[in-house]
Every structure is written in C-alpha cells, then in structure tokens.
Design a protein around this motif. Structure first.
Motif, short mmCIF file in Angstrom:
data_model
loop_
_atom_site.label_atom_id
_atom_site.label_comp_id
_atom_site.label_asym_id
_atom_site.label_seq_id
_atom_site.Cartn_x
_atom_site.Cartn_y
_atom_site.Cartn_z
N TYR A 4 0.63 -1.03 0.09
CA TYR A 4 -0.21 -0.29 -0.45
C TYR A 4 0.84 0.91 -0.17
CZ TYR A 4 -4.05 -3.76 1.25
OH TYR A 4 -4.76 -4.20 0.82
N ALA A 5 0.43 2.37 -0.87
CA ALA A 5 1.00 3.12 -0.63
C ALA A 5 1.40 4.41 0.89
CB ALA A 5 0.13 3.94 -1.47
N GLY A 6 2.14 4.37 0.91
CA GLY A 6 2.49 5.38 1.81
C GLY A 6 3.42 4.23 3.53
N GLN A 7 3.03 2.79 3.09
CA GLN A 7 3.85 2.10 4.12
C GLN A 7 5.01 2.34 4.29
OE1 GLN A 7 2.34 -2.31 3.06
NE2 GLN A 7 3.47 -2.79 4.11
N PRO A 8 5.34 2.57 5.42
CA PRO A 8 6.98 2.73 5.26
C PRO A 8 7.94 1.17 4.91
CG PRO A 8 5.75 1.77 7.42
CD PRO A 8 4.71 2.03 6.67
N VAL A 9 8.56 1.52 4.54
CA VAL A 9 9.44 0.51 4.45
C VAL A 9 10.49 -0.31 5.66
CG1 VAL A 9 11.75 -0.75 3.32
CG2 VAL A 9 9.72 0.92 1.81
N ALA A 10 10.43 -1.33 5.81
CA ALA A 10 11.26 -2.09 6.90
C ALA A 10 12.72 -1.13 6.99
CB ALA A 10 11.51 -3.38 7.65
N LEU A 17 19.88 -1.20 0.85
CA LEU A 17 19.84 0.29 -0.27
C LEU A 17 21.31 0.43 0.30
CD1 LEU A 17 18.23 0.54 -2.54
CD2 LEU A 17 17.60 3.10 -0.53
N TRP A 18 21.42 1.10 1.20
CA TRP A 18 22.64 1.54 2.02
C TRP A 18 24.15 0.76 1.88
CZ3 TRP A 18 21.98 6.38 2.10
CH2 TRP A 18 21.09 7.15 2.44
N LEU A 19 23.49 -0.31 2.08
CA LEU A 19 24.63 -0.74 1.50
C LEU A 19 25.23 -0.86 0.15
CD1 LEU A 19 24.17 -4.20 3.84
CD2 LEU A 19 26.08 -2.47 3.72
N VAL A 157 29.62 -5.29 -8.40
CA VAL A 157 28.99 -6.82 -8.37
C VAL A 157 27.90 -6.23 -6.60
CG1 VAL A 157 29.07 -9.11 -8.39
CG2 VAL A 157 30.53 -7.62 -10.11
N LEU A 158 29.21 -6.40 -6.15
CA LEU A 158 28.33 -6.18 -4.30
C LEU A 158 27.29 -5.30 -3.97
CD1 LEU A 158 31.38 -6.30 -2.14
CD2 LEU A 158 29.51 -8.31 -2.78
N ALA A 159 27.27 -4.09 -5.46
CA ALA A 159 25.82 -3.47 -5.11
C ALA A 159 25.12 -3.62 -5.58
CB ALA A 159 26.66 -1.78 -5.81
N LEU A 160 25.02 -4.50 -6.75
CA LEU A 160 23.85 -4.73 -6.97
C LEU A 160 23.61 -5.91 -6.81
CD1 LEU A 160 25.42 -4.70 -11.17
CD2 LEU A 160 23.55 -3.26 -10.40
N VAL A 161 23.78 -6.80 -5.92
CA VAL A 161 23.91 -8.15 -5.53
C VAL A 161 22.29 -7.15 -4.14
CG1 VAL A 161 23.95 -9.76 -3.48
CG2 VAL A 161 25.10 -9.66 -5.78
N PHE A 162 23.30 -6.30 -3.44
CA PHE A 162 22.37 -5.77 -2.35
C PHE A 162 22.20 -4.96 -2.44
CE2 PHE A 162 26.58 -6.05 0.21
CZ PHE A 162 26.16 -6.54 1.20
N LEU A 163 21.24 -4.43 -4.92
CA LEU A 163 20.30 -3.55 -4.69
C LEU A 163 18.57 -4.71 -4.95
CD1 LEU A 163 19.01 -0.60 -5.29
CD2 LEU A 163 20.21 -0.75 -7.99
N LEU A 165 18.35 -7.53 -3.99
CA LEU A 165 17.98 -8.18 -2.38
C LEU A 165 17.04 -7.65 -1.89
CD1 LEU A 165 21.09 -9.87 -0.23
CD2 LEU A 165 18.59 -11.40 -2.08
N TYR A 166 17.62 -5.98 -1.55
CA TYR A 166 16.12 -4.87 -1.45
C TYR A 166 15.36 -5.07 -2.62
CZ TYR A 166 14.62 0.14 -1.07
OH TYR A 166 13.64 0.73 -1.07
N PHE A 167 15.03 -5.10 -3.20
CA PHE A 167 13.85 -4.80 -4.03
C PHE A 167 13.20 -6.74 -4.11
CE2 PHE A 167 15.57 -1.54 -6.66
CZ PHE A 167 14.87 -0.60 -6.25
#
Length: 193
Positions: A4-10, A17-19, A157-163, A165-167
């Motif tokens: 739902y829109a406005g639902q906070p991401v854990a 994402l920061w990783l 590659v590490l950035a893509l892996v974490f990205l 996993l984030y999505f």
C-alpha cells in the motif's frame, strides 16, 4: 502481494539499499586510488646521462641502456655527492618510448627520494647510450591496472547484489490488514429526526 502507498519500508530492508550505495561508492573510491597509482607507475621517458644533472619527480631510480648490457658501468650520485648502490633488475624489462627501446640494466637498492642526481657511465665494451628514469616496473603498472578494474567490478557487483536483495525483500512486505471487529459507521438520521 500488495504494497500500500505510504507503507513504511522496514529498516532492515532500507539497510540493504544503503549497503548497495556504500559498496558502489567504495568501489569507485578504490578505483580512483588505483587509477592514481596507474598514473604514477606509468613508465616515463628516461633522461640521457650526458645531459648533466637529472631531476626525478618520483621515488626511486632506474638506469636504462639503449642496447642490452650485462652490467651497468655507471656511477650515480645524489646532490650531496653520495654514491647510490645499484643492483640489476630482477627480470628483463624494456621501455619503449617513441619507437626507441630502452633496457633496464640497474636500479637503486633503496627507494631514493625525488631530487637531483648525476650519473657517469664509462662503457668501453659497447656502443650503449645510458639514461636515468624513475623506478618503475611493468609488473607494478600491470598490477595497478588490474586492481583498478577489479575494484570497480567488485564494488559494482556487490552493489547490484544488495540492490536486488533490497527490491526482492521490498516486494515481500506483508500487506496491512484492516483492524478486525465491528466497524463503526456514522449514524444517519432522516431529516429532522
């Protein structure tokens, strides 16, 4: 699943994402450092010994000859007149500048500081021309290039892996369930009632 829109991401998912961002930035930073190293290890044209005082801008010193020789018959001194100890290179190395091939025949044992140096070479056995240049090796240059490429690839590659996993985890967020129990509706009263 529905998000739902406005639902906070854990927060744990936001950490991924920061990783991803941190890995990419760290990879770029390391790549920049190694590119800087590549520029400093790039072989430079040596200066002829008979040109007088030779100024070197980098640490270390290499003696080159225009033809292969077994031993460099050279005496190299610093600005104070102290003799620098020369040793043969560990492996055969050449430097090509403007179609001229130079053969590394000696190096300083220690990494001498940048400065002015005077060399005299007395070669009665060959017609070699001698020159001085900064201490650089082809392997050091190659390692710097490979390290720059590897740090960029690993960071990306590490950035893509974490990205990814984030999505993936973001799509798995459970939907918000409306509260159970009787629902309160506003009462409706007929006109005047």
């Amino acid at each position: 699943m529905t998000v739902y829109a406005g639902q906070p991401v854990a927060p744990a998912r936001r950490t991924l994402l920061w990783l991803a961002i941190a890995c990419f930035v760290a990879g770029l930073a390391l790549t920049g450092l190694f590119i800087n190293r590549v520029v400093h290890t790039l072989p430079q044209e040596p200066q002829w010994v008979d040109s007088g005082t030779i100024h070197l801008d980098t640490v270390g010193l290499t003696v080159y000859a225009s033809v292969p020789v077994l031993r460099a018959p050279c005496d190299v001194r610093d600005a104070n007149g102290a003799v620098l100890e020369l040793i043969p290179p560990e492996q055969g190395e050449t430097l090509t500048v403007d179609d001229d091939v130079w053969y590394a025949v000696a190096r300083t044992r220690d990494h001498v500081p940048p400065g002015d140096y005077i060399a005299t070479c007395n070669d009665k056995e060959s017609s070699a021309i001698y020159a001085l240049g900064p201490r650089s090796t082809s392997t050091g240059f190659a390692y710097s290039v490979l390290a720059a490429i590897a740090s960029f690839l690993v960071g990306t590659v590490l950035a893509l892996v974490f990205l990814v996993l984030y999505f993936v985890r973001r799509r798995q967020v459970p939907p918000t369930v409306p509260p159970s129990g009787p629902q309160q509706f506003p009462s409706y009263s007929p006109e005047g009632g």
